[in-house]
Design an enzyme around this catalytic site. Structure first.
Site, PDB file in Angstrom:
ATOM      1  CG  ASP A 334      -1.707   1.226   1.402  1.00 10.36           C
ATOM      2  OD1 ASP A 334      -2.357   1.632   0.432  1.00 10.36           O
ATOM      3  OD2 ASP A 334      -1.687   1.811   2.507  1.00 10.36           O
ATOM      4  CG  ASP A 531      -1.722   2.346   6.895  1.00  9.99           C
ATOM      5  OD1 ASP A 531      -1.982   2.264   5.682  1.00  9.99           O
ATOM      6  OD2 ASP A 531      -1.837   3.398   7.555  1.00  9.99           O
ATOM      7  CG  ASP A 535      -4.334  -1.077   3.091  1.00  6.34           C
ATOM      8  OD1 ASP A 535      -4.546  -0.955   1.867  1.00  6.34           O
ATOM      9  OD2 ASP A 535      -3.767  -0.220   3.781  1.00  6.34           O
TER      10      ASP A 535
END
Length: 639
Positions: A334, A531, A535
């Protein structure tokens, strides 16, 4: 009034498990039973030797047999459950050896095998308990109560009682409880956990707001459009659960050798019996074949690896996660909060002529002390971090979400967005329009006494260690690295310039992130790092999920297999090296243990070993492979 985070410890109805309160889970039962299964054969073994030395030798066999039965019973239950799932493990060899030893009256051999088996199971469960004991409850950030307007008063109500068209108050710092529309003038929201956008956004009256966003501005009213169970946040939770349910479990390292070793054991034991006509020879083969090197050495090496990773600030949730970490070949990562810090920081200061960068920041931050806006807080924190003395502002007037003006040290100061400052100070137009702003940045304009004073550029910069971490992961054998972000494409591409990435995917929904993870699995076991709440489904779907647990969302930490307890990416290569070393040592122990066991089995089949002698030799093998496995704990620092 108590904050929403502290009003209730029970999860909302759409998050509750079907298990009734107070009912122990299967993991709880294992936690209670496994220490008992180690204690009983230990006590039985010592008691048997005690009564034998006291002259009551006839009772020792009975004591050893009684101590073996509970372990054998628990083992048979485990085997039946495994067979129903289609798993064939080495536990069958242990059950055969214990059963045969009891059947042929070799009670000492039976209790020794029982002790070794129970100890190995306890060590394996210990690894999981150690890793999970610091984890918070599932989705701790989910609001459980809401403040609802009713008859001119505010009432705190359970979230599941909120209905569409209810008017709710969302205070500063609160998580938006349900999907709805802004019912007052404006709302300033941090949606980074949901969409990956690092910069807070403004929502005007009548614009939609997603549940799970955090209110970083002034309190605002929300007109609910959905119930909690139908809102965005609840949908993400369901994605997490579905991803976890569809995720194929990784086989234990020891079980990968199960079928071949089981066939070899049965062939050697049956051949010894047929060739000699003596069933005790078959029993001796089974006792020597009891896979204690696998049952014991593998968990010891894995627990050691988990401990080494924990010392480096990496929480690995058990042995299977550590094994998978050692085997990953593909990385999906990410952007916001992972490759970047997840919050806006000053990246450039452009003062007007005659003004230093520090002086411009000091003036702006002094006025921003009067604002609760997240950007104002970033400026104040930056100024304080640089040791600047901030002056108290006076006569402050704020336009929520746009900017503010007031007096600082006898001078009239305006701070805010470019459009706001232009409205207040038309002279600033030329300087503002001609400037080039980095993609995805936030520009704060400053004017002093009716004249432009400069610009402060804020952005969510790349972590300083990001490029080095990606290069190190390449060196460790990660063959493909892909970015999967919910942020805008231009922002994602601008931030990752210079990184050695194979692909950049942007503007992704949680569903699309899962699809990216599934697509990458064709290149090998996939590790996903993230995080945010958005996600979490992808973390659950990946072969191995790693969450930024220091500042990340509780949802991602719960869905992940590995949690970084410190907010630093450079801990990931450290954890990968620790996992690979532990797996390598575990495999060494497996190969050495199986090789020595095969030699012992042949000797037993030829009649050179009795069952008790076979058990003692197996103990010597156990000690050797366990000492080797402990090297995973005592070895060099993986950093």
């Amino acid at each position: 009034m108590a904050s929403l985070e502290k009003t209730s410890l029970s999860a909302p109805p759409w998050l509750r498990h079907s298990r009734s309160p107070g009912t122990p889970s299967l993991r709880d039962l294992h936690t209670l039973i496994r220490p008992t299964l180690v204690f009983l054969p230990t006590l039985g073994l010592l008691s048997g030797f005690g009564v034998r030395s006291s002259g009551y030798e006839q009772w020792s066999g009975l004591i050893w047999a009684v101590a073996t039965v509970p372990v054998l019973g628990a083992l048979l239950i485990e085997i039946v459950a495994s067979l129903r799932r289609g798993d064939v493990g080495l536990d069958i060899v242990a059950a055969l050896s214990m059963s045969a030893a009891l059947a042929f009256g070799e009670y000492l051999a039976a209790v020794v095998v029982a002790l070794m088996y129970a100890s190995g199971q306890y060590l394996e469960s210990f690894a999981e308990r150690r890793a999970n004991r610091e984890m918070t409850a599932l989705l701790a950030r989910v609001p459980r109560m809401a403040l609802r307007h009713r008859d001119g008063r505010l009432e705190e109500v359970p979230l599941d009682t909120v209905e569409p068209e209810d008017r709710l108050l969302v205070r500063q710092g609160d998580v938006v409880p349900v999907d709805g529309l802004v019912a007052t003038r404006m709302a300033v929201l941090d949606q980074s956990a949901l969409t990956g956008e690092s910069v807070p956004i403004q929502k005007k009256a009548g614009e939609p707001v997603m549940s799970g966003a955090t209110n970083v501005g002034d309190a605002f009213d929300l007109s609910a459009t959905h119930r909690a169970a139908e809102s965005t946040y609840a949908g993400i939770v369901r994605l997490i659960e579905a991803a976890q349910a569809s995720k194929a479990p990784m086989a234990r390292l020891a079980d990968r050798f199960a079928m071949a070793f089981l066939v070899l054991t049965v062939v050697l034991a049956g051949g010894a019996w047929l060739w000699s006509g003596d069933p005790i020879r078959a029993l001796a083969v089974l006792v020597v074949a009891t896979p204690c090197p696998l049952i014991l050495a593998v968990p010891v090496a894995i627990v050691s690896g988990v401990s080494r990773a924990a010392k480096a600030g990496v929480l690995v949730k058990g042995g299977r996660a550590l094994e998978t970490l050692a085997r990953v070949r593909t990385l999906v990562i990410d952007k916001t909060g992972t490759l970047t810090h997840g919050q806006a920081r000053i990246v450039e200061i452009r003062p007007a002529a005659g003004l230093s960068p520090e002086a411009l920041l000091q003036i702006a931050a002094s006025l921003d002390q009067a604002s609760k806006h997240v950007i104002a807080h970033a400026l104040v924190s930056e100024a304080q971090g640089r040791g600047l003395d901030l002056l108290p502002p006076t006569d402050v007037a704020e336009a929520p979400g746009e900017g503010l003006e007031g007096n600082v040290g006898g001078r009239r100061v305006v701070v805010g967005g470019v459009r706001f400052v232009l409205q207040c100070v038309p002279k600033a137009a030329g300087a503002a329009v001609e400037c080039h702003y980095p993609v995805g940045s936030v520009v704060v304009a400053v004017a002093v006494d009716g004249a432009p004073a400069g610009l402060l550029i804020l952005a969510d910069p790349l972590r300083s260690e990001a490029a080095q971490v990606i290069d190190k992961l390449r060196q460790l054998g990660i063959v493909r690295i892909t970015l999967a972000s919910g942020d805008r494409r231009d922002v994602a591409e601008a931030v990752t310039v210079g990184l050695h990435l194979d692909a950049v995917h942007a503007e992704l929904t949680p569903e699309r992130k899962i699809a990216i993870v599934q697509e990458e699995k064709r290149h090998g076991p996939v590790m996903m790092i993230g995080d945010g709440v958005n996600d979490a489904p992808a973390l659950a779907a990946a072969d191995l999920g790693i969450a930024m647990g220091a500042k990340g969302a509780a949802a991602s930490a719960e869905a992940a297999d590995v949690v970084l307890l410190v907010d630093r990416l450079d801990k990931i290569p450290v954890a990968v090296r620790a996992a690979r070393r532990s797996r390598r040592i575990a495999l060494q122990s497996v190969y050495a243990g199986i090789g020595l066991s095969v030699v012992g089995m042949i000797a037993a089949g030829l009649g050179y070993l009795t069952p008790v002698q076979g058990a003692l030799i197996q103990e010597a093998i156990d000690v050797a492979v366990i000492l080797n496995a402990l090297r995973a704990l005592w070895g060099p620092d993986p950093s």
